[in-house]
Design a protein around this motif. Sequence first.
Motif, PDB file in Angstrom:
ATOM      1  N   GLU A 206       0.873  -1.246   0.029  1.00  0.00           N
ATOM      2  CA  GLU A 206       0.148  -0.089   0.188  1.00  0.00           C
ATOM      3  C   GLU A 206       0.902   1.370   0.022  1.00  0.00           C
ATOM      4  N   ALA A 207       0.328   2.257  -0.546  1.00  0.00           N
ATOM      5  CA  ALA A 207       1.068   3.516  -0.677  1.00  0.00           C
ATOM      6  C   ALA A 207       0.075   4.646  -1.004  1.00  0.00           C
ATOM      7  N   HIS A 208       0.272   5.847  -0.732  1.00  0.00           N
ATOM      8  CA  HIS A 208      -0.483   7.054  -1.102  1.00  0.00           C
ATOM      9  C   HIS A 208      -0.517   7.066  -2.620  1.00  0.00           C
ATOM     10  N   ALA A 209      -1.839   7.019  -3.438  1.00  0.00           N
ATOM     11  CA  ALA A 209      -1.778   7.192  -4.806  1.00  0.00           C
ATOM     12  C   ALA A 209      -1.540   8.411  -5.505  1.00  0.00           C
ATOM     13  N   GLY A 210      -1.326   9.475  -4.506  1.00  0.00           N
ATOM     14  CA  GLY A 210      -1.093  10.979  -4.994  1.00  0.00           C
ATOM     15  C   GLY A 210       0.212  11.256  -4.657  1.00  0.00           C
ATOM     16  N   LEU A 211       0.772  11.058  -3.341  1.00  0.00           N
ATOM     17  CA  LEU A 211       1.767  11.443  -3.068  1.00  0.00           C
ATOM     18  C   LEU A 211       3.127  10.490  -3.248  1.00  0.00           C
ATOM     19  N   ALA A 212       2.818   9.183  -3.298  1.00  0.00           N
ATOM     20  CA  ALA A 212       4.014   8.370  -3.505  1.00  0.00           C
ATOM     21  C   ALA A 212       3.435   7.182  -4.145  1.00  0.00           C
ATOM     22  N   PRO A 213       3.088   7.100  -5.370  1.00  0.00           N
ATOM     23  CA  PRO A 213       2.449   5.817  -6.081  1.00  0.00           C
ATOM     24  C   PRO A 213       3.719   4.936  -6.287  1.00  0.00           C
ATOM     25  N   GLN A 214       5.013   5.423  -6.688  1.00  0.00           N
ATOM     26  CA  GLN A 214       5.906   4.664  -6.884  1.00  0.00           C
ATOM     27  C   GLN A 214       6.190   3.888  -5.794  1.00  0.00           C
ATOM     28  N   ASP A 215       5.957   4.063  -4.589  1.00  0.00           N
ATOM     29  CA  ASP A 215       6.281   3.212  -3.372  1.00  0.00           C
ATOM     30  C   ASP A 215       5.441   2.035  -3.297  1.00  0.00           C
ATOM     31  N   GLY A 216       4.252   2.162  -3.869  1.00  0.00           N
ATOM     32  CA  GLY A 216       3.382   0.997  -4.077  1.00  0.00           C
ATOM     33  C   GLY A 216       3.364  -0.043  -5.296  1.00  0.00           C
ATOM     34  N   ALA A 217       2.773  -1.023  -4.788  1.00  0.00           N
ATOM     35  CA  ALA A 217       2.642  -2.478  -5.627  1.00  0.00           C
ATOM     36  C   ALA A 217       1.262  -2.798  -5.863  1.00  0.00           C
ATOM     37  N   SER A 218       0.656  -2.446  -6.763  1.00  0.00           N
ATOM     38  CA  SER A 218      -0.751  -2.673  -6.788  1.00  0.00           C
ATOM     39  C   SER A 218      -1.257  -4.210  -6.803  1.00  0.00           C
ATOM     40  N   ALA A 219      -2.069  -4.804  -5.907  1.00  0.00           N
ATOM     41  CA  ALA A 219      -2.316  -5.935  -5.886  1.00  0.00           C
ATOM     42  C   ALA A 219      -3.535  -6.110  -6.997  1.00  0.00           C
ATOM     43  N   ILE A 220      -4.286  -5.109  -7.224  1.00  0.00           N
ATOM     44  CA  ILE A 220      -5.199  -5.116  -7.943  1.00  0.00           C
ATOM     45  C   ILE A 220      -4.853  -5.239  -9.508  1.00  0.00           C
ATOM     46  N   THR A 221      -3.819  -4.478  -9.798  1.00  0.00           N
ATOM     47  CA  THR A 221      -3.199  -4.467 -11.204  1.00  0.00           C
ATOM     48  C   THR A 221      -2.484  -5.699 -11.422  1.00  0.00           C
ATOM     49  N   ALA A 222      -1.825  -6.323 -10.338  1.00  0.00           N
ATOM     50  CA  ALA A 222      -1.219  -7.978 -10.531  1.00  0.00           C
ATOM     51  C   ALA A 222      -2.167  -8.731 -10.723  1.00  0.00           C
ATOM     52  N   LEU A 223      -3.274  -8.817  -9.733  1.00  0.00           N
ATOM     53  CA  LEU A 223      -4.394  -9.785 -10.087  1.00  0.00           C
ATOM     54  C   LEU A 223      -5.048  -9.464 -11.369  1.00  0.00           C
ATOM     55  N   SER A 224      -5.216  -8.434 -12.039  1.00  0.00           N
ATOM     56  CA  SER A 224      -5.735  -8.204 -13.264  1.00  0.00           C
ATOM     57  C   SER A 224      -4.810  -9.019 -14.367  1.00  0.00           C
ATOM     58  N   GLU A 225      -3.610  -8.726 -14.262  1.00  0.00           N
ATOM     59  CA  GLU A 225      -2.653  -9.465 -15.289  1.00  0.00           C
ATOM     60  C   GLU A 225      -2.853 -10.957 -14.967  1.00  0.00           C
ATOM     61  N   PHE A 226      -2.980 -11.347 -13.620  1.00  0.00           N
ATOM     62  CA  PHE A 226      -3.131 -12.926 -13.575  1.00  0.00           C
ATOM     63  C   PHE A 226      -4.356 -13.441 -14.147  1.00  0.00           C
ATOM     64  N   VAL A 227      -5.332 -12.777 -13.856  1.00  0.00           N
ATOM     65  CA  VAL A 227      -6.758 -13.144 -14.423  1.00  0.00           C
ATOM     66  C   VAL A 227      -6.735 -13.331 -16.000  1.00  0.00           C
ATOM     67  N   LEU A 228      -6.175 -12.402 -16.776  1.00  0.00           N
ATOM     68  CA  LEU A 228      -6.074 -12.583 -18.094  1.00  0.00           C
ATOM     69  C   LEU A 228      -5.082 -13.547 -18.578  1.00  0.00           C
ATOM     70  N   ALA A 229      -3.886 -13.728 -17.679  1.00  0.00           N
ATOM     71  CA  ALA A 229      -3.119 -15.030 -18.021  1.00  0.00           C
ATOM     72  C   ALA A 229      -3.992 -16.323 -17.878  1.00  0.00           C
ATOM     73  N   ALA A 230      -4.769 -16.350 -16.823  1.00  0.00           N
ATOM     74  CA  ALA A 230      -5.359 -17.497 -16.561  1.00  0.00           C
ATOM     75  C   ALA A 230      -6.654 -17.788 -17.553  1.00  0.00           C
ATOM     76  N   ALA A 231      -7.289 -16.818 -18.122  1.00  0.00           N
ATOM     77  CA  ALA A 231      -8.396 -16.897 -19.154  1.00  0.00           C
ATOM     78  C   ALA A 231      -7.676 -17.443 -20.378  1.00  0.00           C
ATOM     79  N   ALA A 232      -6.302 -17.148 -20.349  1.00  0.00           N
ATOM     80  CA  ALA A 232      -5.789 -17.801 -21.892  1.00  0.00           C
ATOM     81  C   ALA A 232      -5.248 -19.088 -21.596  1.00  0.00           C
ATOM     82  N   VAL A 233      -5.322 -19.739 -20.346  1.00  0.00           N
ATOM     83  CA  VAL A 233      -5.203 -21.404 -20.158  1.00  0.00           C
ATOM     84  C   VAL A 233      -6.229 -22.237 -20.713  1.00  0.00           C
ATOM     85  N   ALA A 234      -7.661 -21.453 -20.835  1.00  0.00           N
ATOM     86  CA  ALA A 234      -8.916 -22.258 -21.325  1.00  0.00           C
ATOM     87  C   ALA A 234      -8.521 -23.019 -22.695  1.00  0.00           C
TER      88      ALA A 234
END
Length: 397
Positions: A206-234
């Motif tokens: 977690e990090a402040h999205a305005g003050l220090a976004p570079q300090d954060g690592a978004s779980a939502i962005t990563a999960l979105s990547e995972f979901v798209l990759a998972a769909a390709a396994v079909a």
Amino acid sequence: MTVSPAAALTARAQEVSSEIVTDILTLVRHETGSYDLPGLAAGLDLLRELAVHRLGRPDHEQRHPGGECGDTLTLTYTGTGAGHVALVGHYDTVWPTGTLAGWEQPSVESGGRAKLSGPGIFDMKTGLAQGIWALKLARESGAPVPTVTFVFNGDEEIGSLSSRPVIEDVARKVDVTLVLEPTAHGAVKTARKGSGIFKVTATGVEAHAGLAPQDGASAITALSEFVLAAAAVAAPERGTTINTGLISGGTATNVVAGQATASIDIRVSSESEQDRVDAEFAAIKVSDPRVRIHVDHAWNRPPMTLNAASAPLLDLARGVARAQGRDLPDAAVGGASDANFVAALGLPVLCGLGAVGDGAHAQGEYIYPDTAPTQTALIAGLLGRLAQPVHDGATTS
């Protein structure tokens, strides 16, 4: 003119068709969503009362507590002939309590064929009522009937988490298991996909999205990547489908998300595909190494095929149908059921003997009420045939 036993049974089912439909609607009018424990408890009480009303008190009954799931009830009626048959059906539905109030009945189809609709009417309260009436009609026919154990479970729609051991235990003790799930447009179901519900958890920083976004690592962005990759396994051409049905995460719009989860529904037609999905999911990587991904590989039901034990049972059911003046096709379907568990044990099982209609899990699911007596007669005739000693394989005409 002498009337054959099959014709007499079919005619009797037609005579009581309005009563069968009344019992179906009685069950539908009491809502039993899978997560509504009080509603499930009352619905199971109602189902038991219906069985006792039509069949009398069982010779043995046991209510198996479901914990966080609906209870499972077994009712055994001692027969007058050979054999022991399990009739399995779930009374829970996918519909939350309150759905019934806004449910609309469909208009009559072109050609004048009536439909009846309601939450759970197709999947699968019609099958429950038909199963009870089938034993009643088989008894009334005067022919020998097998011992019958009903298994009514309240958690099938969420994986049969508490009822699976009960179903498997009963299946091991009986000669044949008949599952009262809806038909595939009149066909019995001899093959079903295996299913899994994988929970994927992404843990970021977690990090402040305005003050220090570079300090954060978004779980939502990563999960979105995972979901798209998972769909390709079909691989639909191999019978494998993948659907991300639920996703959640984050705490606020101005916070880089620290956690996110997804629930992924997976259907496979073979164990080899199950192994492939496991391996390919494990190999998925996301672009930000600071995000940890955990996958719970929760396979729920194994794939079901027409095993060697079930093939004679299908032949037997087709013989009963022919004697009643109809054909009985079989089908492979994408949905899973409690029949998957029985088939995986190598035991004889036939699924999809219940309602004729369509729309499972969809607004407006419906049945054709004019098919209720013919389906009931089919099950009743099959019970009668299963009470006869087997001489030359499981076939009849």
